[in-house]
Every structure is written in C-alpha cells, then in structure tokens.
Design an enzyme around this catalytic site. Structure first.
Site, mmCIF file in Angstrom:
data_model
loop_
_atom_site.group_PDB
_atom_site.id
_atom_site.type_symbol
_atom_site.label_atom_id
_atom_site.label_comp_id
_atom_site.label_asym_id
_atom_site.label_seq_id
_atom_site.Cartn_x
_atom_site.Cartn_y
_atom_site.Cartn_z
ATOM 1 C CG ASP A 56 -2.082 0.943 1.152
ATOM 2 O OD1 ASP A 56 -3.063 0.716 0.431
ATOM 3 O OD2 ASP A 56 -1.969 1.958 1.858
ATOM 4 C CE1 TYR A 86 -4.696 7.564 0.553
ATOM 5 C CE2 TYR A 86 -4.327 7.936 2.901
ATOM 6 C CZ TYR A 86 -4.520 7.077 1.839
ATOM 7 O OH TYR A 86 -4.529 5.722 2.050
ATOM 8 C CG HIS A 98 -5.591 -3.650 0.450
ATOM 9 N ND1 HIS A 98 -5.025 -3.341 -0.770
ATOM 10 C CD2 HIS A 98 -5.169 -2.675 1.315
ATOM 11 C CE1 HIS A 98 -4.311 -2.234 -0.659
ATOM 12 N NE2 HIS A 98 -4.376 -1.811 0.593
#
Length: 290
Positions: free
Chosen positions: A98, A205, A266
C-alpha cells in the site's frame, strides 16, 4: 512476541519509532494506511529465525513524529535511507504494501544501491493510470479525497468510537478474510486515536494528490524502470486494487517476479501470514539475501 524491541531513532530531524526482532540479513518492512508497524508482527514472528526484521512507523503514523504538512513518498524514502544509516545498515531487503509500496518505489529510484531486493503486496504504481478513477472504482476510492479535507480529522476524530468505526471499516472491507484484524482491532483504533495520528496518516494523501491527478489524467511523466530485483504477490480478492491492474508492472520493474496471492484481500501479510512469510523468505532466498 519474544525478542521484540522498540527503538526511537532520530532521522532527518524527526524521531521515528521502530520495532525490531530477529537475526540475519535485514529486511525493512513498510506499512500502508490505515496501519502502523503492528500490521507486520505475524510475518516478523515467522521470519525472525532467518532475518533481522525492522518495522518502522512511517513519519505521521504510530509513535513516530508527525509532519507539519503533507509528507509523501519521496520524503518517506529519505527517512528510510536515513534510518538505515542510523542503524548502520548499508543494504536491506525492502518489503512493503500500500503506502509502503509507494515509498519503496521512491527509495529504489533514489537509492537503488541500498536495496538488496524489493518485495511488494498490493500498491499504487504508474501503470494503473486512469483506471483508478473509472466509474466502477468511485465507490472504492472516495476516501482518498475525503482524507484530504480539513473536516476529516474533526469528523473521524470526534471520539474514539468514530475513529474505531472509520479505521475498522477499511481493515474489514478491504480484507477477504474479514476476521484478519479482529485480534488487534482495538490496538489499531487506539493507535489512530492518539493525538496527531489521523492527520499524520492523512498527510500522505495530501502529498500524493498531485501525482495521483496526473496519473488519472494520463499525464504522469514517464520514468525509467526500477532495476532492483522485485517480487510482487498481488491479492486475488483485493476490492480496491484488482489483480488485472498488474498488467503493466513490467514497465515499472524490469526484473519482476509476479504472481497472484490466492485467497486474500488487500492485506496478505495479515490475512495469511504463513504464506506471506514463505513468499517473502522464498524470494530473498532466491536472490541470495540470506
């Protein structure tokens, strides 16, 4: 976990928390969001007999210092190079997932000589391109915009219950084995409930936003391939990053060993740590990092 030690290492003006165990050639384990070092503990326990496992909290996460503003993969990669320096490690095997996968790409481009090999689970890379924003993806990627909003910390951090609900949503929704995080769900909620940890994670982000927009528009500048030996094991049932998106990995990694990781979502390292550890150990054994 026996033999686990917790360190505070000063790197680039920040204190980074690091969990370390084992003995042998070093592996640096880089977590994703919404995670911190603890996500790697099952894998660490299984590899400690053959490797020294080093699992930092990336800056902004866990018990590491928090950035004052956006803090993205290039800055995280500089932290990781500095961490290796501080630990007296010239080269390490680099493992990530990730957000950690984004950091690995930056680290391998800036400091390929520090990377004995790269092992990655599901992550964003340039070849995904505009597919990340296709209509059938919008119900999955909404959080990447929400996490950049000023009100995100206010809403998610209103109380521990709201924090636990938000973090728990992703840990369960993105998992194929829905109970994978149950034993540590309270620990994850407590971790992100600590002062600054929601904003610290959200800072990634903000920092990655311009690059993601360029990728979505098909305007990301082409980069030469990473030549460090690389192994990618991509989850069969990842609801956010489908396995079909691995089709262009060879453009980013020129020395690539790619295969699906069956039966997981995930978080392969948490959902099936036996196989995850075997895949990681097997790859580094094949390239002689033993």
């Amino acid at each position: 976990m026996d033999g686990l030690e917790h360190l505070t290492i000063r790197v680039n003006g920040a204190d980074l928390h690091v969990a370390r165990c084992g003995s042998g050639t070093p592996l640096l384990l880089l977590h994703g969001w919404p995670e911190f070092w603890l996500t790697w503990e099952p894998v660490m326990a299984r590899l400690a007999a053959r490797h020294t496992l080093i699992a930092p909290d990336l800056r902004g996460f866990g018990d590491s210092d928090k950035p004052a503003g956006p803090f993205g993969p290039p800055e995280q990669a500089a932290d990781m190079a500095g961490l290796l320096d501080a630990l007296g490690i010239d080269r390490a095997g680099i493992v990530g997932h990730d957000v950690g996968g984004a950091v690995i790409q930056a680290l391998a481009r800036a400091h390929p000589e520090r990377c004995a090999g790269l092992f990655l689970f599901d992550f964003v890379y340039p070849g995904i391109g505009p597919r990340l924003g296709e209509p059938d993806r919008l119900s999955e990627i909404w959080y990447q915009s929400f996490n950049q909003m000023d009100l995100a910390v206010t809403l998610v951090g209103a109380n521990r219950e709201s924090c636990a609900a938000y973090i728990g949503h992703f840990l369960r929704h993105w998992s194929h084995r829905k109970d994978a995080f149950d034993p540590v769900m309270d620990a994850f909620a407590d971790n992100f409930w600590k002062a600054g940890n929601l904003a610290g994670g959200f800072a990634h982000y903000r920092a990655a936003h311009a690059g993601r927009i360029a990728m979505l528009k098909g305007e990301a500048p082409p980069l030469p391939p990473i030549t460090v030996p690389t192994c990618v094991r991509w989850a069969e049932h990842d609801p956010i990053f489908p396995y079909a998106w691995t089709d262009r990995l060879g453009e980013t990694f020129s020395d690539l060993d790619l295969a699906p990781f069956p039966g997981v979502g995930h978080f392969p390292h948490r959902e099936d740590p036996d196989r995850a550890a075997a895949e990681i150990g097997g790859f580094f054994g094949r390239i002689g990092w033993v």
